[in-house]
Motif scaffolding. Structure first.
Motif, PDB file in Angstrom:
ATOM      1  N   HIS A 179      -3.865  -6.618  -5.399  1.00  0.00           N
ATOM      2  CA  HIS A 179      -3.287  -7.150  -4.168  1.00  0.00           C
ATOM      3  C   HIS A 179      -3.582  -8.633  -4.014  1.00  0.00           C
ATOM      4  O   HIS A 179      -2.941  -9.316  -3.225  1.00  0.00           O
ATOM      5  CB  HIS A 179      -3.828  -6.392  -2.944  1.00  0.00           C
ATOM      6  CG  HIS A 179      -3.279  -5.003  -2.825  1.00  0.00           C
ATOM      7  ND1 HIS A 179      -1.942  -4.750  -2.655  1.00  0.00           N
ATOM      8  CD2 HIS A 179      -3.874  -3.796  -2.881  1.00  0.00           C
ATOM      9  CE1 HIS A 179      -1.733  -3.440  -2.596  1.00  0.00           C
ATOM     10  NE2 HIS A 179      -2.909  -2.829  -2.740  1.00  0.00           N
ATOM     11  N   GLN A 213      -9.311   2.972  -9.169  1.00  0.00           N
ATOM     12  CA  GLN A 213      -9.205   2.042  -8.040  1.00  0.00           C
ATOM     13  C   GLN A 213     -10.559   1.881  -7.349  1.00  0.00           C
ATOM     14  O   GLN A 213     -10.971   0.778  -7.048  1.00  0.00           O
ATOM     15  CB  GLN A 213      -8.152   2.562  -7.054  1.00  0.00           C
ATOM     16  CG  GLN A 213      -7.983   1.649  -5.862  1.00  0.00           C
ATOM     17  CD  GLN A 213      -6.697   1.931  -5.109  1.00  0.00           C
ATOM     18  OE1 GLN A 213      -5.868   2.749  -5.510  1.00  0.00           O
ATOM     19  NE2 GLN A 213      -6.521   1.225  -4.005  1.00  0.00           N
ATOM     20  N   ASN A 219       0.840  -1.201   0.000  1.00  0.00           N
ATOM     21  CA  ASN A 219       0.000   0.000   0.000  1.00  0.00           C
ATOM     22  C   ASN A 219       0.874   1.250   0.000  1.00  0.00           C
ATOM     23  O   ASN A 219       1.864   1.321   0.713  1.00  0.00           O
ATOM     24  CB  ASN A 219      -0.897   0.040   1.237  1.00  0.00           C
ATOM     25  CG  ASN A 219      -1.984  -1.011   1.170  1.00  0.00           C
ATOM     26  OD1 ASN A 219      -2.083  -1.855   2.044  1.00  0.00           O
ATOM     27  ND2 ASN A 219      -2.774  -0.966   0.132  1.00  0.00           N
ATOM     28  N   GLY A 220       0.506   2.188  -0.817  1.00  0.00           N
ATOM     29  CA  GLY A 220       1.250   3.435  -0.852  1.00  0.00           C
ATOM     30  C   GLY A 220       2.535   3.352  -1.646  1.00  0.00           C
ATOM     31  O   GLY A 220       3.366   4.250  -1.606  1.00  0.00           O
ATOM     32  N   GLY A 270       2.879   3.545  -4.750  1.00  0.00           N
ATOM     33  CA  GLY A 270       2.876   4.451  -5.902  1.00  0.00           C
ATOM     34  C   GLY A 270       2.279   3.841  -7.155  1.00  0.00           C
ATOM     35  O   GLY A 270       2.431   4.380  -8.252  1.00  0.00           O
ATOM     36  N   LYS A 271       1.576   2.720  -6.998  1.00  0.00           N
ATOM     37  CA  LYS A 271       1.022   2.033  -8.171  1.00  0.00           C
ATOM     38  C   LYS A 271      -0.041   2.879  -8.864  1.00  0.00           C
ATOM     39  O   LYS A 271       0.000   3.086 -10.087  1.00  0.00           O
ATOM     40  CB  LYS A 271       0.416   0.682  -7.757  1.00  0.00           C
ATOM     41  CG  LYS A 271       1.379  -0.227  -7.021  1.00  0.00           C
ATOM     42  CD  LYS A 271       0.734  -1.534  -6.627  1.00  0.00           C
ATOM     43  CE  LYS A 271      -0.394  -1.388  -5.632  1.00  0.00           C
ATOM     44  NZ  LYS A 271       0.017  -0.899  -4.298  1.00  0.00           N
ATOM     45  N   THR A 272      -0.994   3.366  -8.076  1.00  0.00           N
ATOM     46  CA  THR A 272      -2.062   4.178  -8.669  1.00  0.00           C
ATOM     47  C   THR A 272      -1.489   5.461  -9.266  1.00  0.00           C
ATOM     48  O   THR A 272      -1.899   5.894 -10.351  1.00  0.00           O
ATOM     49  CB  THR A 272      -3.121   4.505  -7.607  1.00  0.00           C
ATOM     50  OG1 THR A 272      -3.680   3.282  -7.131  1.00  0.00           O
ATOM     51  CG2 THR A 272      -4.223   5.366  -8.171  1.00  0.00           C
ATOM     52  N   THR A 273      -0.520   6.027  -8.570  1.00  0.00           N
ATOM     53  CA  THR A 273       0.107   7.234  -9.101  1.00  0.00           C
ATOM     54  C   THR A 273       0.786   6.939 -10.436  1.00  0.00           C
ATOM     55  O   THR A 273       0.701   7.731 -11.377  1.00  0.00           O
ATOM     56  CB  THR A 273       1.130   7.787  -8.093  1.00  0.00           C
ATOM     57  OG1 THR A 273       0.501   7.916  -6.826  1.00  0.00           O
ATOM     58  CG2 THR A 273       1.655   9.130  -8.539  1.00  0.00           C
TER      59      THR A 273
HETATM   60  N1  LIG Z   1      -2.982  13.462  -5.225  1.00  0.00           N
HETATM   61  C1  LIG Z   1      -2.088  13.201  -4.256  1.00  0.00           C
HETATM   62  N2  LIG Z   1      -1.652  14.180  -3.453  1.00  0.00           N
HETATM   63  C2  LIG Z   1      -0.756  13.918  -2.482  1.00  0.00           C
HETATM   64  N3  LIG Z   1      -0.230  12.726  -2.255  1.00  0.00           N
HETATM   65  C3  LIG Z   1      -0.602  11.707  -3.014  1.00  0.00           C
HETATM   66  C4  LIG Z   1      -1.566  11.885  -4.069  1.00  0.00           C
HETATM   67  N4  LIG Z   1      -1.748  10.699  -4.680  1.00  0.00           N
HETATM   68  C5  LIG Z   1      -0.969   9.832  -4.045  1.00  0.00           C
HETATM   69  N5  LIG Z   1      -0.265  10.424  -3.047  1.00  0.00           N
HETATM   70  C6  LIG Z   1       0.704   9.775  -2.163  1.00  0.00           C
HETATM   71  O1  LIG Z   1       1.556   9.023  -2.971  1.00  0.00           O
HETATM   72  C7  LIG Z   1       1.851   7.771  -2.370  1.00  0.00           C
HETATM   73  C8  LIG Z   1       1.511   6.648  -3.330  1.00  0.00           C
HETATM   74  O2  LIG Z   1       0.093   6.561  -3.459  1.00  0.00           O
HETATM   75  P1  LIG Z   1      -0.603   5.572  -4.462  1.00  0.00           P
HETATM   76  O3  LIG Z   1      -2.057   5.861  -4.396  1.00  0.00           O
HETATM   77  O4  LIG Z   1       0.045   5.678  -5.774  1.00  0.00           O
HETATM   78  O5  LIG Z   1      -0.307   4.175  -3.805  1.00  0.00           O
HETATM   79  P2  LIG Z   1      -0.776   2.730  -4.272  1.00  0.00           P
HETATM   80  O6  LIG Z   1       0.449   1.972  -4.557  1.00  0.00           O
HETATM   81  O7  LIG Z   1      -1.798   2.810  -5.313  1.00  0.00           O
HETATM   82  O8  LIG Z   1      -1.409   2.199  -2.917  1.00  0.00           O
HETATM   83  P3  LIG Z   1      -2.689   1.230  -2.694  1.00  0.00           P
HETATM   84  O9  LIG Z   1      -2.219  -0.161  -2.917  1.00  0.00           O
HETATM   85  O10 LIG Z   1      -3.040   1.448  -1.262  1.00  0.00           O
HETATM   86  O11 LIG Z   1      -3.740   1.671  -3.627  1.00  0.00           O
HETATM   87  C9  LIG Z   1       1.081   7.727  -1.070  1.00  0.00           C
HETATM   88  O12 LIG Z   1       1.966   8.041  -0.016  1.00  0.00           O
HETATM   89  C10 LIG Z   1       0.052   8.797  -1.206  1.00  0.00           C
HETATM   90  O13 LIG Z   1      -0.221   9.396   0.019  1.00  0.00           O
END
Ligand SMILES: Nc1ncnc2c1ncn2[C@@H]1O[C@H](COP(=O)(O)OP(=O)(O)OP(=O)(O)O)[C@@H](O)[C@H]1O
Ligand SMILES: [Mg+2]
Lengths: 254, 381
Positions: free
Chosen positions: A212, A88, A41-42, A44-47
């Motif tokens: 996941h 997501q 989690n976190g 950065g995948k969604t980003t």
């Molecule tokens: N729009 C945003 N503004 C500020 N921080 C962000 C933003 N989007 C994501 N983050 C931060 O970037 C990091 C990565 O987030 P992301 O959503 O990409 O994780 P993830 O891998 O998709 O996690 P998960 O498996 O929980 O979905 C996190 O620490 C999150 O807080």
């Protein structure tokens, strides 16, 4: 060999204030493949998805899709290149019918031009009929055909996920980015979704899947990329990833 | 029946201007309905578009430009205003648009008030050209006008019956749906009321065309334009274009992910809504005979919102119904209340109070508006 590469992103970085959400990440996938993207989690995948689909502008790095750089394009042009994403948390157009949700997706519809709406009604009618037939057959394949005329906002969470995936298919994509398609979906439905993905993949559509649920990832994917704290941790076949000590460490924590 | 017709012909002039006003405000509110009801764009300065349409039409026709051209230029300038508001705010969060429209509408009002070289300021504009004023119809002219009116009435009735038929169909196919369509009896009652309104306007129209006065011609033209704007919009909102616009209203990220140029669509909807209000402005000026800045108070924007909300946002027939209710209310209170012995100053205050009350009751009893669907309010994102 390189001709086979559908999507290649290199050196992507994105920070939000002090957080380096994605840091110099690389990902590559072949045409016709199902590729997994995993990480805690976190991670950065969604980003990373948002960077690929240009919902966020990358701070650094480039994205090449079908041999064309796309990271400079406006967001709405990405879908026209043949890459469509899901979210997501499934997003549907609540106050439109399920069918209308589907009909939104096809690209280059004549009736989307405000002038042609009045002047070219014949062509539009024809297109609408074809699109409607296609939409109904896709809806049927995911078991939503009986809901076609109902509001999308009245669907359950799992049904929304199905609708969102079905909707991406309507735009004839080369590559679909799925963000956690199995999250919150019951096991039977997960199996169904997996079967559909395999079928659609056989029909020539490539997939990049964040998930996941390891069963889903391991059974579907040809290749898996692992992200941790915004950077690449590993990549390889499902077997290689399963036996990679770094990956286990990242997931289980120390 | 005869009594009724005699009564009608004595008041027919008033009912003609009421019909024109209703058509003008229906067109005006249809523009807002496209922007807000279908596209979710909050426009708190709708009157600015109408002002521009009205002033452009009268000033240009005063300097000899043919009326049709003046109206088209007026609509074009209103659309241009929409363009400038749009490119500066439609990329931002939606509340920016709301604030900027308030500001721009105030700006337009101040220009109308103070820039005498352009608008003649507070002394207003008079003696401009109005369609049909110099027209003395012979038998043929009257027959053509009546035929046109008949055509419009048939169109209206046909639209009404089609709407009711669709409601019936929806009611019968209620299985497998999560919502409750309108009951047939309710449809029939509303259909009957609407039929009476159509007949009433039609009969009165024929009487007034027979005893020809230029306003009767203006009325037919206003009804014709209303019918055209209405059917144009109905085609539009049921087209793929309309689907994109509604999708943007629901969730613009989805539209973007599916390859739609969200900004461009919003801009189109906003400009078209503005142009429609501009056309309404031309007719408003013709109906008023003289335009003053005070004819274009911010209250008119509020009135357009009432009309849209009462009829049901995102519903074109509802907007027309809203306009009819609004002006019926206006007429009824104007005639009935004085008979209760209420003086003028209190009267206008009371009328606005009652509007507020009606709105409150409506919001509690039927927040989706008369023709709106309740589910559209309660469905979660
Ligand atoms: N729009 C945003 N503004 C500020 N921080 C962000 C933003 N989007 C994501 N983050 C931060 O970037 C990091 C990565 O987030 P992301 O959503 O990409 O994780 P993830 O891998 O998709 O996690 P998960 O498996 O929980 O979905 C996190 O620490 C999150 O807080
Ligand atoms: Mg995520």
């Amino acid at each position: 060999m390189t001709k086979n590469i559908l999507l290649s992103a290199k050196g992507l970085s994105k920070s939000f204030g002090g957080i380096k959400a994605v840091n110099n990440a690389t990902i590559e996938l072949k045409s016709g493949s199902i590729t997994g993207l995993i990480g805690p989690n976190g991670a950065g995948k969604t980003t990373l998805f948002n960077l690929l689909a240009n919902f966020y502008t990358p701070d650094r790095g480039e994205v090449i899709f079908a041999s064309k750089p796309i990271h400079q394009l406006p967001t709405h042009k990405i879908a026209r290149q043949g890459m469509v994403r899901t979210f997501q948390v499934a997003r549907v157009l609540s106050r439109l019918s399920v069918l209308e949700n589907m009909l939104l997706a096809p690209q280059k519809q004549t009736g989307e031009n405000i002038i042609k709406v009045w002047l070219d009604r014949k062509t539009i009618k024809k297109e609408e009929k074809l699109n409607r037939e296609k939409a109904m057959s896709i809806l049927e394949s995911v078991g939503l055909d009986s809901k076609a005329k109902d509001y999308a906002g009245a669907l359950s969470g799992g049904q929304r996920k199905l609708l969102e995936i079905a909707r991406t298919l309507m735009s004839d994509p080369k590559l679909i980015l799925l963000d956690e398609p199995a999250a919150g979906v019951n096991p039977t439905l997960i199996n169904q979704i997996c079967d559909h993905i395999v079928n659609w993949n056989k029909a020539g559509i490539s997939f990049l899947i964040i998930e996941h649920n390891m069963d889903v990832i391991m059974s579907l994917c040809d290749r898996i990329w692992v992200l941790a704290e915004g950077s690449n941790l590993a990549d390889g076949t499902p077997e290689e990833i399963q036996n990679n000590p770094h990956v286990l460490e990242a997931y289980l924590g120390q | 029946m005869l009594n009724f017709i005699i009564n009608l012909s004595n008041n027919s002039g008033y009912i003609v201007s009421l019909t024109i006003l209703t058509s003008v405000f229906a067109i005006f509110a249809l523009g807002l309905n496209l922007q807000w009801g279908f596209s979710g764009l909050i426009n708190f300065g709708h009157i600015a578009f109408m002002t521009i349409g009205a002033y452009t039409t009268v000033m240009l026709s005063l300097s000899g430009v043919p009326l049709i051209v003046a109206v088209i230029i007026g609509a074009g300038l209103a659309a241009l205003l929409g363009f400038f508001i749009g490119i500066s705010t439609l990329r931002l969060r939606e509340d920016y648009l709301a604030i900027v429209t308030i500001g721009v509408s105030e700006l337009v009002r101040l220009v109308a008030n103070n820039e005498e070289w352009l608008t003649r300021g507070v002394q207003g504009v008079r003696r401009y050209q109005i369609p049909f004023v110099d027209w003395e119809p012979g038998i043929l002219g009257k027959v053509i006008a009546i035929a046109l009116l008949t055509g419009i009435a048939i169109f209206a009735q046909w639209q009404l019956l089609r709407g009711i038929k669709n409601q019936f169909k929806e009611y019968r196919s209620v299985q497998n749906k999560s919502y409750q369509p309108t009951k047939p009896i309710v449809c029939i009652i509303w259909g009957a009321i609407a039929t009476i309104v159509i007949l009433f306007i039609y009969i009165n129209g024929i009487i007034s065309l027979y005893n020809y006065h230029y306003q009767a011609g203006l009325m037919v033209l206003a009804l014709l334009i209303l019918a055209l704007v209405y059917s144009g919009l109905e085609i539009l909102v049921r087209s793929p274009w309309g689907r994109v616009i509604k999708a943007i209203r629901e969730d613009e990220e989805i539209a973007r992910a599916l390859g739609k140029n969200v900004f461009f669509y919003k801009l189109q909807a906003f400009m078209l809504g503005g142009a429609i209000a501009g056309v309404a402005g031309s007719f408003y000026a013709w109906q008023l005979n003289a335009v003053y800045p005070t004819s274009f108070e911010p209250l008119q924007t509020f009135n357009a919102w009432i009309i849209v909300v009462v009829g049901g946002a995102g519903n074109n027939p509802g907007t027309i119904l809203g306009a009819i209710i609004f002006w019926t209310y206006d007429a009824v209170t104007r005639f009935l209340l004085p008979q209760l012995g209420i003086d003028n100053a209190r009267l206008s205050a009371l009328r606005i109070m009652v509007i507020g009350l009606i709105l409150m009751i409506l919001v509690m009893w039927r927040p989706q508006g008369i023709l709106g669907k309740k589910e559209e309010l309660t469905l979660g994102k």
